[in-house]
Design a protein around this motif. Structure first.
Motif, PDB file in Angstrom:
ATOM      1  N   TYR A 117       0.836  -1.205   0.000  1.00  0.00           N
ATOM      2  CA  TYR A 117       0.000   0.000   0.000  1.00  0.00           C
ATOM      3  C   TYR A 117       0.868   1.252   0.000  1.00  0.00           C
ATOM      4  O   TYR A 117       0.644   2.181  -0.788  1.00  0.00           O
ATOM      5  N   VAL A 135       0.765   4.007  -3.011  1.00  0.00           N
ATOM      6  CA  VAL A 135       0.373   5.387  -2.735  1.00  0.00           C
ATOM      7  C   VAL A 135       1.481   6.343  -3.159  1.00  0.00           C
ATOM      8  O   VAL A 135       1.232   7.383  -3.786  1.00  0.00           O
ATOM      9  N   THR A 155      -5.910  13.034  -2.264  1.00  0.00           N
ATOM     10  CA  THR A 155      -5.655  12.714  -0.853  1.00  0.00           C
ATOM     11  C   THR A 155      -6.953  12.668  -0.068  1.00  0.00           C
ATOM     12  O   THR A 155      -7.138  11.798   0.801  1.00  0.00           O
ATOM     13  N   GLU A 170      -8.541   9.409  -0.736  1.00  0.00           N
ATOM     14  CA  GLU A 170      -7.861   8.317  -0.031  1.00  0.00           C
ATOM     15  C   GLU A 170      -8.261   8.298   1.440  1.00  0.00           C
ATOM     16  O   GLU A 170      -8.450   7.222   2.027  1.00  0.00           O
ATOM     17  N   ALA A 187       3.059   9.300   1.781  1.00  0.00           N
ATOM     18  CA  ALA A 187       2.761   7.866   1.715  1.00  0.00           C
ATOM     19  C   ALA A 187       3.011   7.190   3.061  1.00  0.00           C
ATOM     20  O   ALA A 187       2.241   6.321   3.489  1.00  0.00           O
TER      21      ALA A 187
END
Length: 411
Positions: free
Chosen positions: A24, A28, A49, A52, A209
């Motif tokens: 992940y 990202v 963002t 997310e 990230a």
């Protein structure tokens, strides 16, 4: 290196870091690196963002200009904490249209034209985007012979060549080019089999990230945090504004995430976490910094301490804006910062693990819930003379030689 004992006042009874989903984190990071976001042109990366955070079921709100204030609710509201990373990157802006059909540019953020030479870029005009390359004024040895080796390294010695049939100022104007157009530098990321990441703009897309991966770890685990935690994503760190206007008023401590330069005279290493002791604006908070060091020690997170002489971060902007908060910085070691940068997955995992432990840790001081403290419950820094040097024991050696024995032994 990281064989120091746990700082005075801390014990090994500290939170355990959570497992980090490295697939992940890497995905990202690569997605963010493909989203252009020079300071002042960050709307697209802000929207991504926010999406997310919604996928992670984390509440958030936006400031007028697009900084993000997220919230993970803890068992207590105050004194709460913030962790900040910045979405903006260095870039450039068109400052002139030349008679030869090229563009004059000026940097956004602080970076050398040496690293701009040869960079692939995208220019954002009012009519749409155009691709191009930043080239030196004397770009061809076949035309200028050895003069290409002696021209100065300044922004006056480069120009932007568009991938269009433009050979005059009129041609540029016909295409819609204008002074003030933003220039985004292509990241061109690559992850190597050895775990290195080569790319522009790891500062601070890799830091974002790490923060999102730590947030995901907390949300997936279902752990209840001791106090509210506010992941923050700023949009103007590269020009010195950063976290000046994004903090919740009840935030008592804030940890910034950023890049740490690996160079002669610096302690930072690409494969390790760096805990900054001070930057060019001054020292970070003694108590919060030692807490991060203690959490690193307890969780066998390979780390170094460093001092940044020509460097400042979101924390400086927050303090200069008048916020009375404790600040610290956690970094991933990076080679060639603000150029074609390189870091390592070990450092990124270490940063994310450390953040996951920090979010679970109690506040530095319970008295921080009040804007003004009484002397009897205010912190004290140790002043006593040090005793005999203790044996660091096998755990310290393991922390140095196998910083991530479970996650990386088979990789």
């Amino acid at each position: 290196m990281d064989l120091h004992q746990i700082p005075t006042g801390f014990s090994r009874d500290l939170p355990q870091a959570l497992p980090i989903d490295m697939d992940y984190l890497q995905q990202v990071m690569l997605t963010l690196l493909e989203l252009p976001s020079p300071t002042g042109y960050t709307d697209q990366v802000v929207h991504w963002t926010c999406e997310e955070l919604e996928r992670l079921a984390v509440e958030y709100e936006l400031t007028r200009r697009g900084a993000i204030r997220a919230n993970i609710q803890g068992s207590r509201r105050a004194p709460d904490r913030a962790i900040v990373a910045h979405l903006d990157t260095i870039g450039a802006m068109v400052s002139g249209l030349k008679d030869n059909g090229r563009l004059v540019i000026t940097p956004i953020g602080t970076w050398s034209s040496r690293f701009a030479e040869g960079a692939r870029v995208t220019v954002y005009t009012d009519q749409g985007s155009r691709s191009g390359t930043i080239v030196p004024l004397l770009a061809s040895g076949h035309a200028f012979d050895t003069a290409v080796d002696t021209q100065p390294v300044t922004w006056d010695q480069v120009e932007l060549r568009l991938d269009e049939q433009v050979y005059s100022r009129t041609d540029l104007e016909m295409l819609g080019l204008a002074v003030g157009d933003f220039v985004a530098v292509d990241a061109n990321p690559r992850v190597t089999p050895a775990g290195f990441i080569d790319s522009r703009h790891l500062d601070d897309k890799a830091g974002v990230a790490c923060l999102l991966a730590a947030v995901k770890a907390v949300m997936d685990s279902g752990v209840v945090l001791p106090v509210d935690c506010h992941p923050l994503f700023t949009i103007s760190e590269e020009v010195g504004v950063g976290a000046s206007a994004v903090l919740h008023q009840d935030v008592a401590e804030m940890v910034a995430i950023d890049t740490a330069p690996q160079a002669p005279g610096q302690e930072s290493i690409e494969t390790r976490v760096t805990i900054g002791m001070r930057d060019s604006s001054g020292p970070f908070d003694w108590h919060l910094t030692r807490k991060l060091i203690a959490l690193s020690q307890v969780n066998s997170i390979a780390h170094v301490r460093d001092v940044f002489r020509f460097y400042r971060c979101d924390a400086a902007a927050a303090l200069e804006a008048g916020n009375d908060i404790r600040t610290a910085i956690v970094c991933f070691g990076t080679d060639a910062t603000h150029g074609y940068e390189r870091t390592h997955l070990h450092a990124l995992e270490g940063v994310a693990r450390l953040l996951s432990a920090y979010m679970q840790a109690p506040p530095v001081s319970s008295s921080d819930q009040r804007k003004l403290a009484q002397r009897e419950d205010f912190n004290q820094q140790p002043m006593e003379e040090a005793g005999e040097h203790p044996d660091p024991g096998p755990e310290a050696a393991t922390a140095q030689t196998e910083p991530y024995p479970e996650a990386w032994r088979n990789n």
